[in-house]
Design an enzyme around this catalytic site. Sequence first.
Site, mmCIF file in Angstrom:
data_model
loop_
_atom_site.group_PDB
_atom_site.id
_atom_site.type_symbol
_atom_site.label_atom_id
_atom_site.label_comp_id
_atom_site.label_asym_id
_atom_site.label_seq_id
_atom_site.Cartn_x
_atom_site.Cartn_y
_atom_site.Cartn_z
ATOM 1 N N GLN A 128 12.231 4.037 6.306
ATOM 2 C CA GLN A 128 13.635 4.429 6.266
ATOM 3 C C GLN A 128 14.260 4.458 7.662
ATOM 4 O O GLN A 128 13.548 4.435 8.651
ATOM 5 C CB GLN A 128 13.739 5.830 5.631
ATOM 6 C CG GLN A 128 12.812 6.850 6.238
ATOM 7 C CD GLN A 128 12.329 7.897 5.236
ATOM 8 O OE1 GLN A 128 12.938 8.142 4.201
ATOM 9 N NE2 GLN A 128 11.178 8.489 5.517
ATOM 10 N N ASP A 163 9.750 17.393 7.744
ATOM 11 C CA ASP A 163 10.040 18.211 8.935
ATOM 12 C C ASP A 163 9.227 19.509 8.953
ATOM 13 O O ASP A 163 9.281 20.255 9.922
ATOM 14 C CB ASP A 163 11.542 18.521 9.005
ATOM 15 C CG ASP A 163 12.072 19.034 7.669
ATOM 16 O OD1 ASP A 163 12.873 18.326 7.032
ATOM 17 O OD2 ASP A 163 11.625 20.102 7.249
ATOM 18 N N HIS A 212 15.419 26.029 2.793
ATOM 19 C CA HIS A 212 13.969 26.257 2.942
ATOM 20 C C HIS A 212 13.543 27.574 2.280
ATOM 21 O O HIS A 212 12.513 27.641 1.620
ATOM 22 C CB HIS A 212 13.585 26.222 4.425
ATOM 23 C CG HIS A 212 13.639 24.833 4.998
ATOM 24 N ND1 HIS A 212 14.000 24.567 6.300
ATOM 25 C CD2 HIS A 212 13.396 23.624 4.432
ATOM 26 C CE1 HIS A 212 13.964 23.259 6.510
ATOM 27 N NE2 HIS A 212 13.595 22.659 5.393
ATOM 28 N N ASP A 246 16.789 11.735 -1.348
ATOM 29 C CA ASP A 246 17.511 11.480 -2.593
ATOM 30 C C ASP A 246 16.901 10.281 -3.323
ATOM 31 O O ASP A 246 16.063 9.576 -2.754
ATOM 32 C CB ASP A 246 18.992 11.248 -2.272
ATOM 33 C CG ASP A 246 19.622 12.558 -1.801
ATOM 34 O OD1 ASP A 246 19.651 12.791 -0.569
ATOM 35 O OD2 ASP A 246 20.010 13.355 -2.659
ATOM 36 N N GLU A 269 3.232 13.599 2.428
ATOM 37 C CA GLU A 269 4.433 12.985 3.007
ATOM 38 C C GLU A 269 4.176 11.490 3.164
ATOM 39 O O GLU A 269 3.124 11.079 3.651
ATOM 40 C CB GLU A 269 4.722 13.633 4.368
ATOM 41 C CG GLU A 269 5.646 12.914 5.286
ATOM 42 C CD GLU A 269 7.040 12.658 4.727
ATOM 43 O OE1 GLU A 269 7.458 11.484 4.727
ATOM 44 O OE2 GLU A 269 7.692 13.640 4.309
ATOM 45 N N ASP A 284 2.143 8.273 -0.671
ATOM 46 C CA ASP A 284 3.278 8.338 -1.586
ATOM 47 C C ASP A 284 2.979 9.451 -2.590
ATOM 48 O O ASP A 284 1.890 9.488 -3.179
ATOM 49 C CB ASP A 284 3.436 6.993 -2.314
ATOM 50 C CG ASP A 284 4.672 6.953 -3.191
ATOM 51 O OD1 ASP A 284 5.227 5.849 -3.374
ATOM 52 O OD2 ASP A 284 5.076 8.020 -3.693
ATOM 53 N N GLY A 285 3.909 10.356 -2.764
ATOM 54 C CA GLY A 285 3.687 11.478 -3.677
ATOM 55 C C GLY A 285 3.314 11.016 -5.074
ATOM 56 O O GLY A 285 2.515 11.677 -5.766
ATOM 57 N N ASP A 295 10.169 18.490 -1.946
ATOM 58 C CA ASP A 295 11.211 18.477 -0.907
ATOM 59 C C ASP A 295 11.416 17.034 -0.484
ATOM 60 O O ASP A 295 10.938 16.583 0.543
ATOM 61 C CB ASP A 295 10.753 19.336 0.280
ATOM 62 C CG ASP A 295 11.737 19.263 1.441
ATOM 63 O OD1 ASP A 295 11.304 19.371 2.606
ATOM 64 O OD2 ASP A 295 12.947 19.043 1.177
ATOM 65 N N SER A 296 12.100 16.313 -1.360
ATOM 66 C CA SER A 296 12.179 14.858 -1.160
ATOM 67 C C SER A 296 13.553 14.446 -0.635
ATOM 68 O O SER A 296 14.493 15.238 -0.624
ATOM 69 C CB SER A 296 11.977 14.176 -2.517
ATOM 70 O OG SER A 296 13.129 14.418 -3.319
HETATM 71 N N1 SAM Z 1 15.564 18.794 2.519
HETATM 72 C C1 SAM Z 1 15.828 17.435 2.575
HETATM 73 C C2 SAM Z 1 16.754 17.040 1.449
HETATM 74 O O1 SAM Z 1 16.969 17.881 0.561
HETATM 75 O O2 SAM Z 1 17.352 15.975 1.504
HETATM 76 C C3 SAM Z 1 14.544 16.646 2.503
HETATM 77 C C4 SAM Z 1 13.799 16.871 3.681
HETATM 78 S S1 SAM Z 1 12.346 16.003 3.893
HETATM 79 C C5 SAM Z 1 12.742 15.340 5.407
HETATM 80 C C6 SAM Z 1 12.262 14.638 2.820
HETATM 81 C C7 SAM Z 1 10.967 13.877 3.033
HETATM 82 O O3 SAM Z 1 10.584 13.195 1.827
HETATM 83 C C8 SAM Z 1 11.070 12.780 4.102
HETATM 84 O O4 SAM Z 1 10.243 13.112 5.190
HETATM 85 C C9 SAM Z 1 10.588 11.499 3.399
HETATM 86 O O5 SAM Z 1 9.834 10.660 4.215
HETATM 87 C C10 SAM Z 1 9.768 12.105 2.252
HETATM 88 N N2 SAM Z 1 9.567 11.196 1.119
HETATM 89 C C11 SAM Z 1 10.473 10.338 0.578
HETATM 90 N N3 SAM Z 1 9.898 9.655 -0.446
HETATM 91 C C12 SAM Z 1 8.612 10.092 -0.556
HETATM 92 C C13 SAM Z 1 7.527 9.776 -1.436
HETATM 93 N N4 SAM Z 1 7.654 8.847 -2.385
HETATM 94 N N5 SAM Z 1 6.357 10.449 -1.272
HETATM 95 C C14 SAM Z 1 6.219 11.398 -0.300
HETATM 96 N N6 SAM Z 1 7.217 11.734 0.582
HETATM 97 C C15 SAM Z 1 8.391 11.092 0.440
#
Ligand code: SAM
Length: 311
Positions: A35, A90, A66, A163, A110, A142-143, A160-161
């Site tokens: 990304q 983060d 949080h 969008d 993550e 990947d989750g 906590d992903s």
């Molecule tokens: N609080 C923020 C929000 O509500 O938009 C999200 C914060 S956190 C930074 C989101 C994290 O999800 C990112 O670090 C991203 O890399 C991770 N992420 C996105 N897709 C993912 C997946 N398929 N598996 C695991 N982590 C993922």
Amino acid sequence: MAGKRWVPETLFDELGFRMTYEVDRVLHETRTEHQHLVLFEHRFFGKILMLDGATQVTSRDEFVYHEMMTHVPLFAHGRAKEVLIVGGGDCGIAEEVLRHKSIERVTQVEIDASVVEFAKQHFPEFTGPVLADKRFELVIDDGMNYVAATKRRFDVIIVDSTDPLGPGEVLFSEAFYEGCRRCMKRGAVMVTQNGVPVFQANELTTADGYCYVAAIPTYVGGHMAMGWATDETRLRRVSAKTIAARYRKAGSFATRYWTPEVHVAAFALPRFIADKVAKAIKPRALAPSGGTLSSSPGRVRRQRTRSPRRS
Ligand code: SAM
């Protein structure tokens, strides 16, 4: 204003709406394997992290999201030992979870290692205490893969992903929810970031279960919805008195948004959101602990075995 860069949030471009920040200083900008990432300083919100044009976290209001994504499921559950965080780059969520000394293990899955690396440099207030805590484990994956394959079982799952676009899209899929259901213990709770219903109603309709709300200034659009799924229906009706007792038992650590009263009130949904949730519920095959998902939001009808009364 001449010469100053403005960074737009492009998440709602389709709606013809943009929130834009005036940048004081760009601290880091790169395209990672997964990304586009930009971190910049803003004179009011402090540090702002954006991924693919969507605000992720700001120093000014991170505490709302949080605290509500962690203390609500943990105090509602009341006996959690094993916590899974999906996403959470983060480490702001992990930092709040680890404040519960009764938690034995926190696993963060993550997808993007560079988000954590860069958070070590720019969000030490989160990563410092987290990476120093022996209970914390980081998995770069990947989750979707993780919940489909892990043999572990969890009391609380916090998604906590980003969008539902790019790497985050799969985390709003049927397959992912089924995968999470598979690794939830009996009586477990799962919470998900479900966007702001005014602009992102579809994020609400795809989730299965109920939701609760909080207002996060930089997740523009009024209420933010946090998806709630469990086979233990009474967990979202735990009284403020019981939550307060559990909070005292946990050492009454300082919070800036979450309180036992705010916790209980967060489940009182404005009608337009409650209607969306009610419409969203689709009968499902199987829920954690072998029950079926009934038509009323957030409830799973379980083969009746009395679980012991909670303190
Ligand atoms: N609080 C923020 C929000 O509500 O938009 C999200 C914060 S956190 C930074 C989101 C994290 O999800 C990112 O670090 C991203 O890399 C991770 N992420 C996105 N897709 C993912 C997946 N398929 N598996 C695991 N982590 C993922």
